[in-house]
Write a protein that holds these residues in place. Structure first.
Motif, short mmCIF file in Angstrom:
data_model
loop_
_atom_site.label_atom_id
_atom_site.label_comp_id
_atom_site.label_asym_id
_atom_site.label_seq_id
_atom_site.Cartn_x
_atom_site.Cartn_y
_atom_site.Cartn_z
N VAL A 175 0.39 -1.89 29.06
CA VAL A 175 1.67 -1.45 28.53
C VAL A 175 2.76 -2.23 29.26
N ASP A 176 3.55 -2.98 28.50
CA ASP A 176 4.63 -3.78 29.09
C ASP A 176 5.73 -2.89 29.62
N GLY A 177 6.26 -3.24 30.79
CA GLY A 177 7.34 -2.49 31.39
C GLY A 177 8.70 -2.95 30.91
N ILE A 178 9.72 -2.15 31.20
CA ILE A 178 11.08 -2.42 30.75
C ILE A 178 11.56 -3.79 31.23
N ASP A 179 11.31 -4.14 32.48
CA ASP A 179 11.80 -5.41 33.02
C ASP A 179 11.20 -6.60 32.28
N ASP A 180 9.90 -6.55 31.99
CA ASP A 180 9.25 -7.66 31.28
C ASP A 180 9.72 -7.74 29.83
N VAL A 181 9.89 -6.59 29.18
CA VAL A 181 10.38 -6.60 27.79
C VAL A 181 11.82 -7.11 27.74
N GLN A 182 12.63 -6.71 28.72
CA GLN A 182 14.01 -7.18 28.78
C GLN A 182 14.04 -8.70 28.90
N ALA A 183 13.20 -9.27 29.75
CA ALA A 183 13.16 -10.72 29.91
C ALA A 183 12.70 -11.40 28.62
N ALA A 184 11.70 -10.82 27.96
CA ALA A 184 11.20 -11.40 26.71
C ALA A 184 12.26 -11.35 25.62
N GLU A 185 13.01 -10.26 25.54
CA GLU A 185 14.02 -10.15 24.49
C GLU A 185 15.23 -11.04 24.78
N GLN A 186 15.56 -11.22 26.04
CA GLN A 186 16.61 -12.17 26.37
C GLN A 186 16.22 -13.59 25.97
N ALA A 187 14.96 -13.92 26.20
CA ALA A 187 14.49 -15.25 25.80
C ALA A 187 14.51 -15.42 24.29
N LYS A 188 14.25 -14.34 23.55
CA LYS A 188 14.17 -14.40 22.09
C LYS A 188 15.53 -14.29 21.42
N TYR A 189 16.38 -13.38 21.91
CA TYR A 189 17.63 -13.07 21.23
C TYR A 189 18.88 -13.55 21.97
N GLY A 190 18.72 -14.04 23.18
CA GLY A 190 19.87 -14.49 23.95
C GLY A 190 20.28 -13.50 25.01
N PRO A 191 21.27 -13.86 25.83
CA PRO A 191 21.70 -12.98 26.92
C PRO A 191 22.16 -11.62 26.40
N GLY A 192 21.92 -10.58 27.18
CA GLY A 192 22.33 -9.24 26.80
C GLY A 192 21.44 -8.20 27.44
N ASP A 193 21.87 -6.95 27.34
CA ASP A 193 21.09 -5.83 27.87
C ASP A 193 20.40 -5.15 26.69
N TYR A 194 19.08 -5.23 26.63
CA TYR A 194 18.33 -4.70 25.50
C TYR A 194 17.62 -3.39 25.84
N ARG A 195 18.11 -2.73 26.89
CA ARG A 195 17.52 -1.46 27.31
C ARG A 195 18.29 -0.30 26.71
N PRO A 196 17.61 0.72 26.18
CA PRO A 196 18.30 1.95 25.76
C PRO A 196 18.66 2.79 26.98
N VAL A 197 19.29 3.93 26.75
CA VAL A 197 19.57 4.86 27.84
C VAL A 197 18.25 5.53 28.21
N VAL A 198 17.67 5.11 29.31
CA VAL A 198 16.29 5.50 29.63
C VAL A 198 16.12 7.01 29.83
#
Length: 469
Positions: free
Chosen positions: A302-325
């Motif tokens: 199960v991928d963690g928030i930090d790894d998914v955040q890095a993957a989505e930044q690489a895919k969609y560009g700079p930004g915060d892709y985390r919801p309110v945890v």
């Protein structure tokens, strides 16, 4: 507060409020149809009295659902015009079908059912309420198809000239893989809602030994429906979790507040952490369960928030892709916990009422009455989890919520709107509750009231119309 924050608050308040009525209408219409079917087949007056009693509560709830649902449609033009302009060609298609096909089907045949007592042949009148039930299912299907497209957009392309989404495959929208697991999950939850609604009200009357011949059968039917539907909720929720992990890995990671990728991953039953959810202070965990929920394998990764955040930044560009945890984490647990609790209560109720028994302990009836609130809390938590867990996207991977808000509406206008709607909805819930309590206390009609009118008796025919109001 900026316009985006206010618009999100308004949408959240009005959507959660509207969703209080939708599941109850879906489930209760089918249960009323089932009770009327039992009356038509057996001729037992108790089933007819139950049909008219629960049917009256269905009508009150249906009316409130219509009133609050209209606001949902208007909101897209009021506060989310940029979103409407971008996705209108795709999003509008299932909503149009819901309005033109499903809603008119419900409304037309509900009218025939209301005014058709003692006028239409029994089986035709019965068919009317079944068609109403089918209409509610169609409404749910089309609306969930639109929402599932926001979760997992398919069947479209971006028009390079206008920059807008264009529908290319409507069938793909209607058979979206997200849709195929979301619809049965929502419908089974609707039957849990209707079942416990009937359980709670029946328990109130049975505790006082009133109208036992009506409410004992209602209670047993409702408990059986609740138990079966609760199992369905668990099964479909498990399937939905696996689809969600593939399509929205950030949502699954946030549901567990899992910052670091784990294999296998534990599921926390209860956790106290820092305000941002990043650091755990205390927790109770079950090993490997999250891996199974996410992947179907107790040793799954199960991928963690930090790894998914890095993957989505690489895919969609700079930004915060985390919801309110914390919001995502706790609403997921409220939803899942209530699902398990409803199944336990339904099973316990069936055991206590077997062989014609009526429990003497008043705590049993109090628990039954209090259980009425559980599905409404669970449904709201599930809806909040679904929508908040997708943030910052309004359409996942395509359009951010920050780009969806109406550009020409000021924060002042939005604030006035949200305050006015919240105040209006507060008044409406008082009216709804007052009407429900009034008719619940009145109980079902007597055997004399449901007796067929003599031929040519205008007074009796006029009296039967009062049921409509």
């Amino acid at each position: 507060m900026n316009p985006l924050d206010i618009a999100r608050w308004q949408f959240g308040i009005t959507t959660v409020y509207h969703f209080l009525f939708v599941p109850l209408t879906i489930g209760l219409s089918a249960l009323v149809a089932g009770l009327q079917t039992a009356w038509v087949r057996t001729g037992a007056t108790g089933y007819l009295r139950a049909t008219k009693f629960w049917g009256k509560l269905l009508l009150i709830n249906f009316a409130m659902g219509i009133v609050t649902g209209i606001v949902q449609e208007f909101q897209f033009g009021m506060n989310w015009s940029a979103y409407s302009r971008f996705v209108g060609d795709v999003f509008g298609a299932p909503l149009a079908l819901e309005g033109l096909l499903a809603f008119f089907l419900e409304s037309t045949f509900l009218g025939l059912w209301i005014f058709g007592w003692d006028k239409l042949p029994k089986k035709i009148h019965l068919a009317c309420i079944w068609i109403v039930s089918v209409g509610t299912l169609l409404s749910a299907y089309f609306i969930l198809a639109a929402n599932s497209w926001m979760q997992h957009p398919v069947g479209y392309h971006l028009d390079p000239a206008t920059g807008r989404a264009r529908l290319t495959d409507f069938w793909a929208v209607l058979t979206n893989s997200t849709m195929l697991v979301t619809f049965p999950h929502t419908i089974t939850a609707a039957f849990v809602t209707a079942g416990l609604f009937m359980v709670g009200i029946s328990a109130w009357h049975l505790a006082r030994r009133r109208h036992v011949e009506v409410f004992r059968p209602s209670m047993k039917i409702a408990l059986a429906v609740t138990l079966i539907a609760s199992i369905g909720v668990a099964v479909t929720g498990d399937l939905q979790g696996k689809v969600m992990t593939k399509q929205q890995p950030m949502k699954m990671a946030a549901a567990e507040a899992l910052y670091k990728t784990a294999q296998p991953a534990s599921f926390s039953l209860f956790t106290i952490g820092t305000l941002d959810g990043r650091k755990e202070v205390f927790g109770v965990k079950v090993p490997r369960v999250l891996s199974f929920l996410a992947t179907g394998d107790f040793d799954g990764k199960v991928d963690g928030i930090d790894d998914v955040q890095a993957a989505e930044q690489a895919k969609y560009g700079p930004g915060d892709y985390r919801p309110v945890v914390p919001v995502t984490y706790w609403n997921f647990r409220i939803m899942a916990g209530i699902g398990l609790l409803t199944a336990f209560l339904a099973l316990l109720g069936l055991v206590l009422m077997r062989r014609g028994r009526l429990p003497r302990n008043r705590w049993v009836w109090r628990a039954g009455v209090l259980s009425l609130a559980l599905p409404f809390i669970g449904n709201s938590a599930g809806w909040i989890f679904t929508e908040m867990g997708r943030q910052p996207w309004s359409v996942y991977g395509v359009m951010k919520t920050s780009a969806s808000v109406s550009p020409g509406v000021s924060a002042t206008s939005m604030l006035i709107s949200v305050l006015a709607l919240t105040a209006l909805y507060a008044v409406l819930i008082v009216i709804e509750t007052g009407l429900m309590v009034r008719y619940v206390k009145a109980g079902p009609p007597s055997e004399e009231d449901v007796a067929p009118p003599p031929p040519g008796d205008d007074a009796s025919a006029e009296q039967s119309l009062t049921f409509a109001y």
